[in-house]
Design a protein around this motif. Sequence first.
Motif, short mmCIF file in Angstrom:
data_model
loop_
_atom_site.label_atom_id
_atom_site.label_comp_id
_atom_site.label_asym_id
_atom_site.label_seq_id
_atom_site.Cartn_x
_atom_site.Cartn_y
_atom_site.Cartn_z
N THR A 107 0.83 -1.20 0.00
CA THR A 107 0.00 0.00 0.00
C THR A 107 0.86 1.26 0.00
O THR A 107 0.59 2.22 -0.73
CB THR A 107 -0.93 0.01 1.23
OG1 THR A 107 -1.74 -1.17 1.22
CG2 THR A 107 -1.83 1.24 1.23
N SER A 128 1.25 4.02 -2.83
CA SER A 128 1.00 5.43 -2.52
C SER A 128 2.13 6.32 -3.02
O SER A 128 1.89 7.45 -3.47
CB SER A 128 0.84 5.62 -1.00
OG SER A 128 -0.27 4.90 -0.53
N GLU A 169 3.46 10.11 -2.43
CA GLU A 169 3.95 10.16 -1.05
C GLU A 169 5.47 10.10 -1.01
O GLU A 169 6.10 9.53 -1.90
CB GLU A 169 3.38 8.99 -0.24
CG GLU A 169 2.06 9.27 0.40
CD GLU A 169 1.79 8.35 1.59
OE1 GLU A 169 2.72 7.62 2.00
OE2 GLU A 169 0.66 8.37 2.09
N CYS A 192 -2.71 -2.51 -3.50
CA CYS A 192 -3.00 -1.52 -4.55
C CYS A 192 -4.47 -1.11 -4.50
O CYS A 192 -4.81 0.07 -4.69
CB CYS A 192 -2.66 -2.08 -5.93
SG CYS A 192 -0.90 -2.37 -6.19
N VAL A 194 -5.31 1.65 -1.92
CA VAL A 194 -4.95 3.01 -2.35
C VAL A 194 -5.98 3.54 -3.34
O VAL A 194 -6.42 4.70 -3.26
CB VAL A 194 -3.54 3.03 -2.98
CG1 VAL A 194 -3.22 4.41 -3.53
CG2 VAL A 194 -2.51 2.63 -1.94
N ALA A 240 -2.09 6.64 3.43
CA ALA A 240 -2.62 5.42 2.80
C ALA A 240 -3.15 4.50 3.89
O ALA A 240 -2.43 4.16 4.81
CB ALA A 240 -1.53 4.73 2.01
#
Length: 309
Positions: free
Chosen positions: A110, A114, A120, A170, A173, A306
């Motif tokens: 995740t 992100s 991020e 995935c 997100v 996330a």
Amino acid sequence: MKNSVKVHSALFIVALIYAANYSISKDVMPRYMGPFGLVLLRVVGATVFFGVLSRLVAPQDRITGRADQLRAVACGILGIGLNQLLFFAGLNLTSPINASLIQTIAPVVTVVASVVLLGERLTLPRLAGIGLASVGAASIILSRGPVAAGGQDGLLGNVFILLNATAFGCYLVLVMPLMRKYHPFTVLARIFLVGAFLAVPAGWQQVQQPDYGSFPPGIWAAIAYMVICLTILAYLLNNWALKYASPALLGAYIYLQPALAVGIAVALGKDTLTLTRGLQALLIFAGVFLVSRKPRPTPAAEPLEAAQG
């Protein structure tokens, strides 16, 4: 405070549902039904349930716009279709403890997603966490411990669980913006409908093969558990909690799930916990802890969080 108690309760119930499933599913497959047949029953049941519920609770709510439509399709493919097909195919071949530990790296995926999709920042502690979790997961995947279907099949099962965790990471997100913009039932109805287009062709043959009249009551109870609790109830509670829980809180419950799964599997005699597995778990847990730490915001922009689940 009331909401906080509800969030903790929801996350604990979800962790317990998922943890118990690692052992319950092994009673059903492959003896009574193949993994893809179970996925078909789960996804079709949930598609009908959420489709009806969304029309009753939020009849005017619709996913609109090309970007949101495509996002919903991607969520259905990753979070429902591929996620469930890979999970049950993997669990059919590997052990409950191996599966539960490998799945714990979903928060790592995740965060990586992100970084790629949401921009991020990838801090040094997070980078170290990704490395630790990867080493732990790789050591489990490549290990030749006792599994349900033999060494090579066990290796393949571990790889399927890793791919399942990747698809789910995935999905988390991608689904967050939809959950914050539309009613949860609207989103769940759409993504399960998309997932059904993968689950039905994959499981059609396996769902026709069993002799349903020979199923003992315990097997029917296990199948009902997987359709009602694992699919409908867990998705309802998990997606509701995504609206209110912080990434740190969600990360904490990530640790609880494999701990419960190990306890249940050992208590029911479905698996054994060894020192090697304990060390592998510590590597993954340490990695997830580092990855789940929120990076400090820069003056220019506040990083998006996330959620893990």
